[in-house]
Design a protein around this motif. Structure first.
Motif, PDB file in Angstrom:
ATOM      1  N   MET A 185       0.809  -1.209   0.000  1.00 45.24           N
ATOM      2  CA  MET A 185       0.000   0.000   0.000  1.00 45.24           C
ATOM      3  C   MET A 185       0.851   1.271   0.000  1.00 45.24           C
ATOM      4  O   MET A 185       0.355   2.340  -0.348  1.00 45.24           O
ATOM      5  CB  MET A 185      -0.942   0.001   1.213  1.00 45.24           C
ATOM      6  N   TYR A 186       2.118   1.160   0.422  1.00 42.05           N
ATOM      7  CA  TYR A 186       2.965   2.361   0.475  1.00 42.05           C
ATOM      8  C   TYR A 186       4.247   2.260  -0.332  1.00 42.05           C
ATOM      9  O   TYR A 186       4.953   3.249  -0.508  1.00 42.05           O
ATOM     10  CB  TYR A 186       3.298   2.732   1.925  1.00 42.05           C
ATOM     11  N   LYS A 187       4.570   1.094  -0.852  1.00 40.31           N
ATOM     12  CA  LYS A 187       5.885   0.894  -1.477  1.00 40.31           C
ATOM     13  C   LYS A 187       6.110   1.741  -2.725  1.00 40.31           C
ATOM     14  O   LYS A 187       7.259   1.981  -3.107  1.00 40.31           O
ATOM     15  CB  LYS A 187       6.096  -0.576  -1.821  1.00 40.31           C
ATOM     16  N   ASP A 188       5.033   2.194  -3.366  1.00 42.04           N
ATOM     17  CA  ASP A 188       5.182   2.966  -4.592  1.00 42.04           C
ATOM     18  C   ASP A 188       5.005   4.466  -4.383  1.00 42.04           C
ATOM     19  O   ASP A 188       4.917   5.218  -5.355  1.00 42.04           O
ATOM     20  CB  ASP A 188       4.167   2.478  -5.639  1.00 42.04           C
ATOM     21  N   VAL A 189       4.969   4.904  -3.135  1.00 40.53           N
ATOM     22  CA  VAL A 189       4.796   6.333  -2.855  1.00 40.53           C
ATOM     23  C   VAL A 189       5.941   7.142  -3.439  1.00 40.53           C
ATOM     24  O   VAL A 189       5.761   8.221  -4.000  1.00 40.53           O
ATOM     25  CB  VAL A 189       4.662   6.578  -1.339  1.00 40.53           C
ATOM     26  N   ASN A 190       7.161   6.648  -3.279  1.00 42.27           N
ATOM     27  CA  ASN A 190       8.313   7.260  -3.932  1.00 42.27           C
ATOM     28  C   ASN A 190       9.359   6.176  -4.166  1.00 42.27           C
ATOM     29  O   ASN A 190       9.164   5.009  -3.794  1.00 42.27           O
ATOM     30  CB  ASN A 190       8.877   8.443  -3.126  1.00 42.27           C
ATOM     31  N   ALA A 191      10.467   6.556  -4.765  1.00 38.32           N
ATOM     32  CA  ALA A 191      11.447   5.571  -5.218  1.00 38.32           C
ATOM     33  C   ALA A 191      12.218   4.899  -4.096  1.00 38.32           C
ATOM     34  O   ALA A 191      12.849   3.862  -4.326  1.00 38.32           O
ATOM     35  CB  ALA A 191      12.434   6.225  -6.185  1.00 38.32           C
ATOM     36  N   VAL A 192      12.190   5.452  -2.874  1.00 35.16           N
ATOM     37  CA  VAL A 192      12.949   4.832  -1.788  1.00 35.16           C
ATOM     38  C   VAL A 192      12.083   3.939  -0.898  1.00 35.16           C
ATOM     39  O   VAL A 192      12.618   3.156  -0.104  1.00 35.16           O
ATOM     40  CB  VAL A 192      13.663   5.883  -0.897  1.00 35.16           C
ATOM     41  N   MET A 193      10.777   4.022  -1.005  1.00 33.24           N
ATOM     42  CA  MET A 193       9.917   3.243  -0.119  1.00 33.24           C
ATOM     43  C   MET A 193      10.130   1.732  -0.213  1.00 33.24           C
ATOM     44  O   MET A 193       9.960   1.024   0.792  1.00 33.24           O
ATOM     45  CB  MET A 193       8.450   3.584  -0.363  1.00 33.24           C
ATOM     46  N   PRO A 194      10.533   1.167  -1.381  1.00 33.11           N
ATOM     47  CA  PRO A 194      10.809  -0.272  -1.405  1.00 33.11           C
ATOM     48  C   PRO A 194      11.910  -0.694  -0.445  1.00 33.11           C
ATOM     49  O   PRO A 194      12.020  -1.873  -0.104  1.00 33.11           O
ATOM     50  CB  PRO A 194      11.215  -0.532  -2.865  1.00 33.11           C
ATOM     51  N   ARG A 195      12.729   0.245   0.017  1.00 31.09           N
ATOM     52  CA  ARG A 195      13.795  -0.103   0.965  1.00 31.09           C
ATOM     53  C   ARG A 195      13.257  -0.406   2.360  1.00 31.09           C
ATOM     54  O   ARG A 195      14.017  -0.801   3.246  1.00 31.09           O
ATOM     55  CB  ARG A 195      14.817   1.037   1.047  1.00 31.09           C
TER      56      ARG A 195
END
Length: 379
Positions: free
Chosen positions: A288-298
């Motif tokens: 639900m939040y991983k695609d908010v910005n480019a660093v959230m997948p970390r």
């Protein structure tokens, strides 16, 4: 250490980890009806990330989460200390507080018994206006550089980066500002030329799009002597190649420093189940939040659950990381060493207090006394 967008670690890691943990992991999550978190001020990447996770948890669990922003270390930690907030999305003030240094050397503070749940690896650099003619750290000499009041977490990073080129605060024109946001905003508005920060900060994006433009003077990993000078100021940094952020791409990476920011932090007294549930809620809501910005997948567990961190990991978080297949024997050994260090700092603080009482050291003279006592007894 390369901190670019993870191509292999994202939702797949979380999904596999949850399957390995079993279906009960998600079913057992029990978040409070309301929570309060502290974070860096509005416009910072830490505030943005905390807001994204809070929004996901509110949608998934109905938990109402309020975020208290602050541009100072004390402003973020004091509400955590008093219990007004339950978790802080913090930076290196976690280390300073556990060691009772800088602002936390005051008698009313002392070594804080903090624990980390998760921490995102981050790059940090000196974001400079491109029109200031700065290409290397050495070029920062004589330029206007932000220094933030009551924020040793950022200031020590800037000081360390200046040391990379053999510079100190005396070699630049210091612009004192009240907060992290004001520090970055000053470069956009033209009141200073450089500010230390994370490349993903929204205000740096504004700088990139402005007439001034943005540049990141490099700290190449192969400049051994320069890195020795840098670590002489701050030993917990390492080289990083950052590809995500204002002015940075795979083709134009930044050679910066690496640390963990933000770190979801609480006190040791927080219940194990509470800490466990928050980590598992981070896992469950990841998509639900991983695609908010480019660093959230970390924020995937395999990345954010790695050592080192600025304080030991909380037992509840460790239990979750074990179930997720992330926690290792090496991580446990590191955690035990970090706990032993904190116990030693706390014992040294207590003995210093006793000595100061005998010598009738005033509150005004205490910080200098503690600094000397600490240097003599804690190495």
């Amino acid at each position: 250490m390369k901190l670019g967008y993870p191509r292999t670690l994202a939702a797949g890691v979380f999904g596999a980890a949850l399957l390995a943990a079993g279906p009960a992991a998600a079913q057992d999550i029990d978040l409070p009806d309301t929570m309060m978190w502290s974070a860096y001020d509005v416009g910072s990447s830490g505030y943005t990330e905390a807001s994204a996770v809070a929004d996901a948890m509110m949608k998934e669990y109905g938990t109402r989460i309020r975020i208290m922003p602050s541009g100072t270390s004390i402003g973020r930690l004091l509400p955590l200390k008093t219990g007004r907030v339950q978790y802080g999305w913090l930076a290196n003030e976690v280390y300073f507080a556990t060691e009772a240094i800088y602002d936390f050397a005051a008698r009313e503070w002392g070594p804080q018994d903090l624990r980390v749940l998760l921490g995102r690896p981050a790059g940090f650099g000196l974001g400079c206006a491109a029109d200031a003619g700065i290409e290397t750290i050495a070029d920062v000499a004589g330029k206007r550089v932000s220094r933030i009041q009551a924020n040793p977490s950022v200031n020590i990073k800037v000081e360390a980066m200046l040391a990379f080129a053999g510079l100190t605060w005396d070699d630049v024109e210091v612009v004192d500002v009240p907060s992290y946001g004001a520090s970055l905003r000053g470069v956009v508005e033209g009141s200073n030329d450089c500010a230390g920060g994370v490349p993903t900060a929204g205000i740096f994006r504004e700088l990139e799009a402005s007439n001034r433009g943005i540049t990141w003077p490099a700290l190449p990993a192969d400049q051994t002597e320069s890195w020795e000078r840098l670590r002489g100021v701050a030993p917990f940094f390492s080289p990083a190649v950052e590809t995500v952020g204002a002015g940075l791409t795979e083709e134009n990476p930044g050679h910066l420093i690496a640390y963990k920011y933000p770190m979801i932090t609480t006190y040791a007294e927080t219940g194990d189940q509470q800490a466990y549930d928050l980590v598992m809620a981070m896992v469950e809501t990841f998509d639900m939040y991983k695609d908010v910005n480019a660093v959230m997948p970390r924020w995937n567990a395999e990345t954010a659950g790695q050592i080192p961190a600025d304080a030991p990991f909380h037992p509840g978080a460790i239990e979750a990381l074990k179930e997720l297949g992330v926690w290792t024997e090496a991580a446990e050994a590191w955690n035990q060493q970090r706990l032993a260090r904190m116990e030693k700092v706390q014992a040294t603080w207590d003995s210093a207090q006793d000595a100061a009482l005998e010598q009738e050291i005033s509150d005004k003279d205490w910080p200098a006394f503690w600094s000397s006592y600490r240097a003599e007894h804690l190495n």
